[in-house]
Design a protein around this motif. Structure first.
Motif, short mmCIF file in Angstrom:
data_model
loop_
_atom_site.label_atom_id
_atom_site.label_comp_id
_atom_site.label_asym_id
_atom_site.label_seq_id
_atom_site.Cartn_x
_atom_site.Cartn_y
_atom_site.Cartn_z
N ILE A 224 -23.01 67.83 -64.28
CA ILE A 224 -22.92 68.47 -65.58
C ILE A 224 -21.59 68.06 -66.21
O ILE A 224 -20.52 68.44 -65.73
CB ILE A 224 -23.01 70.00 -65.48
N HIS A 225 -21.65 67.26 -67.26
CA HIS A 225 -20.42 66.85 -67.95
C HIS A 225 -19.92 67.97 -68.84
O HIS A 225 -18.72 68.28 -68.85
CB HIS A 225 -20.67 65.58 -68.78
N TRP A 226 -20.81 68.56 -69.61
CA TRP A 226 -20.43 69.70 -70.46
C TRP A 226 -21.67 70.41 -70.99
O TRP A 226 -22.76 69.84 -71.02
CB TRP A 226 -19.52 69.30 -71.62
N ILE A 227 -21.46 71.66 -71.36
CA ILE A 227 -22.49 72.47 -72.04
C ILE A 227 -21.80 73.12 -73.23
O ILE A 227 -20.79 73.82 -73.07
CB ILE A 227 -23.09 73.55 -71.13
N LYS A 228 -22.33 72.89 -74.42
CA LYS A 228 -21.73 73.43 -75.65
C LYS A 228 -22.78 74.25 -76.40
O LYS A 228 -23.90 73.79 -76.64
CB LYS A 228 -21.25 72.30 -76.56
N THR A 229 -22.41 75.46 -76.80
CA THR A 229 -23.29 76.27 -77.63
C THR A 229 -22.51 76.81 -78.82
O THR A 229 -21.31 77.09 -78.71
CB THR A 229 -23.90 77.45 -76.85
N LEU A 230 -23.20 76.94 -79.94
CA LEU A 230 -22.59 77.45 -81.16
C LEU A 230 -23.52 78.44 -81.83
O LEU A 230 -24.73 78.22 -81.90
CB LEU A 230 -22.28 76.31 -82.14
N SER A 231 -22.95 79.52 -82.35
CA SER A 231 -23.69 80.49 -83.16
C SER A 231 -23.26 80.36 -84.62
O SER A 231 -22.08 80.17 -84.91
CB SER A 231 -23.40 81.91 -82.67
N TYR A 232 -24.23 80.48 -85.51
CA TYR A 232 -23.95 80.46 -86.95
C TYR A 232 -24.27 81.81 -87.59
O TYR A 232 -24.60 81.89 -88.77
CB TYR A 232 -24.75 79.34 -87.61
N ALA A 233 -24.17 82.87 -86.79
CA ALA A 233 -24.46 84.21 -87.29
C ALA A 233 -23.50 84.63 -88.39
O ALA A 233 -23.80 85.54 -89.17
CB ALA A 233 -24.42 85.22 -86.15
N ASN A 234 -22.33 83.98 -88.44
CA ASN A 234 -21.37 84.29 -89.51
C ASN A 234 -21.83 83.74 -90.86
O ASN A 234 -21.32 84.15 -91.91
CB ASN A 234 -20.00 83.70 -89.17
N GLU A 235 -22.80 82.81 -90.84
CA GLU A 235 -23.25 82.18 -92.07
C GLU A 235 -24.67 82.54 -92.47
O GLU A 235 -25.02 82.47 -93.65
CB GLU A 235 -23.15 80.65 -91.94
N LEU A 236 -25.52 82.92 -91.50
CA LEU A 236 -26.93 83.13 -91.78
C LEU A 236 -27.41 84.47 -91.24
O LEU A 236 -26.90 84.97 -90.23
CB LEU A 236 -27.77 82.02 -91.14
N GLU A 237 -28.39 85.04 -91.91
CA GLU A 237 -28.96 86.31 -91.45
C GLU A 237 -29.98 86.07 -90.36
O GLU A 237 -30.32 84.93 -90.02
CB GLU A 237 -29.59 87.05 -92.62
N THR A 238 -30.49 87.15 -89.79
CA THR A 238 -31.43 87.07 -88.68
C THR A 238 -32.73 86.41 -89.10
O THR A 238 -33.25 86.69 -90.18
CB THR A 238 -31.72 88.48 -88.13
#
Length: 391
Positions: A224-238
């Motif tokens: 496993i070189h890397w695992i990257k996750t991002l949330s955009y909850a600051n920009e979009l609604e549910t």
């Protein structure tokens, strides 16, 4: 002599050394879905044909007994079997020191999913962690296990993803379809990405991986070189949700604000999606914005990739993802793509585990191959990528 002279500053690496999957019951083809899930008001669905034509899925698995429409196992039991499938012996199963489990809908609100899986395994005491989200919850569990091994906190970690969506997809949980919705489906396939779409696409399965600080010599191991996750909850609604109703202003009212009868009357517990929000944003956010950032952070190049494993909810999005990559000048040739969506269905958080297991056991991988795994989620728009290398 100081302690520093006796210890190494090198951090352990982390390798996926074993993969496994558990697909419940026999596969169900498109002609027999309603014999398992049931027909709403006793009538065949007129939306099913349109939705299946667009999602491209040919078969899937359900935990439901086709004769009784009752589950043959629950989520924790299905997950536990995937974990057992990893190991050749009970002795090795008993060496697990970390169990990280992700799922969209656990069997209960509390306690967490991981402790219920641990209880089913009846293995010795170990650390457990439950990750809560939708499709990305499995990758979140995998990242927790990866970091624990890299930090030296774990020497045999297991991460899982699992879904038993069919329990909520039974006909008894749905209202009759409206003529207006069917007419919209003919001209705008994306309008079906609400309860009807989800009913004909989501399915069941569980997957597991074992992560250790050294590769194994008797199996195909993946660094496993890397695992990257991002949330955009600051920009979009549910966008995708369960156990709540969505208001006109985008806010959610949770299940615990409703009286018992209203939970059923208003389908509060059903899985739902805001279809317009999904269609407008999933590709620009999950692919374009996220990959732009990852390329800048990691130096990743399309030519580095030997296999691309995208978790796509529907073949409807297959070419949309390809077009987005082309627009970014990050072209991955189609012969490098690997997906089993059409044969295994959309298994949500389990999907990336089930894909990895099939690819690893196909015998196609060679030392040095690099695998880019992609897991988008429309819950409140999150995206995850993982880079692996065959050793």
């Amino acid at each position: 002599m100081s302690l520093a002279h006796h210890t190494s500053n090198a951090r352990p690496e982390a390798y996926i050394t074993l993969t496994a999957a558990e697909m419940p019951n026999a596969p169900v083809d498109n002609d027999h879905i309603e014999s398992v899930l049931g027909m709403i008001n006793g009538k065949p669905s007129r939306a099913k044909r349109i939705i299946l034509r667009n999602n491209g899925i040919q078969s899937r698995h359900y935990v439901l007994d086709p004769n009784t429409q009752e589950p043959v196992c629950n989520n924790a039991q299905l997950t536990a079997q995937a974990v057992r499938n990893l190991f050749a012996s009970k002795n090795e199963l008993n060496q697990i020191d970390l169990l990280a489990c992700g799922t969209t809908m656990p069997d209960q609100i509390a306690p967490g999913h991981a402790v219920m899986v641990h209880g089913e395994l009846a293995s010795p005491p170990c650390e457990t962690v439950s990750t809560a989200s939708i499709c990305i919850s499995g990758l979140m569990a995998l990242k927790y296990a990866y970091l624990a091994v890299r930090n030296g906190d774990s020497r045999k970690a297991v991460a899982t993803g699992s879904e038993t969506a069919s329990i909520l997809l039974r006909a008894r949980n749905y209202e009759a379809e409206t003529q207006a919705k069917l007419e919209q489906l003919e001209t705008r396939p994306e309008i079906g990405f609400d309860k009807d779409f989800l009913r004909w696409m989501l399915s069941d399965g569980a997957g597991a991986v074992c992560i250790e600080p050294q590769p194994r010599t008797d199996t195909t191991s993946l660094k496993i070189h890397w695992i990257k996750t991002l949330s955009y909850a600051n920009e979009l609604e549910t966008c995708m949700y369960a156990g709540a109703t969505k208001q006109a202003n985008g806010d959610l009212i949770g299940w615990n604000r409703y009286e018992g009868a209203a939970l059923m009357k208003e389908s509060v517990l059903a899985i739902k999606q805001d279809v317009k929000l999904l269609n407008d944003n999933i590709v620009p956010y999950a692919i374009t914005k996220t990959l732009d950032r990852l390329v800048a952070e990691t130096g990743l190049q399309a030519d580095d990739i030997d296999y691309f494993l995208p978790h796509i909810s529907s073949m409807y999005f297959y070419h949309k993802v390809a077009d987005a990559l082309a627009d970014m000048h990050f072209v991955i040739p189609q012969e490098k793509w690997f997906t089993n969506l059409t044969t295994k269905g959309n298994t949500g958080s389990a999907s990336i585990f089930i894909m990895l297991d099939e690819l690893v056991k196909s015998g196609r991988l060679k030392s040095g191959n690099k695998l880019l795994c992609f897991v988008p989620e429309s819950g409140r728009f999150s995206s995850g990528f993982m880079l692996l290398e065959v050793v």
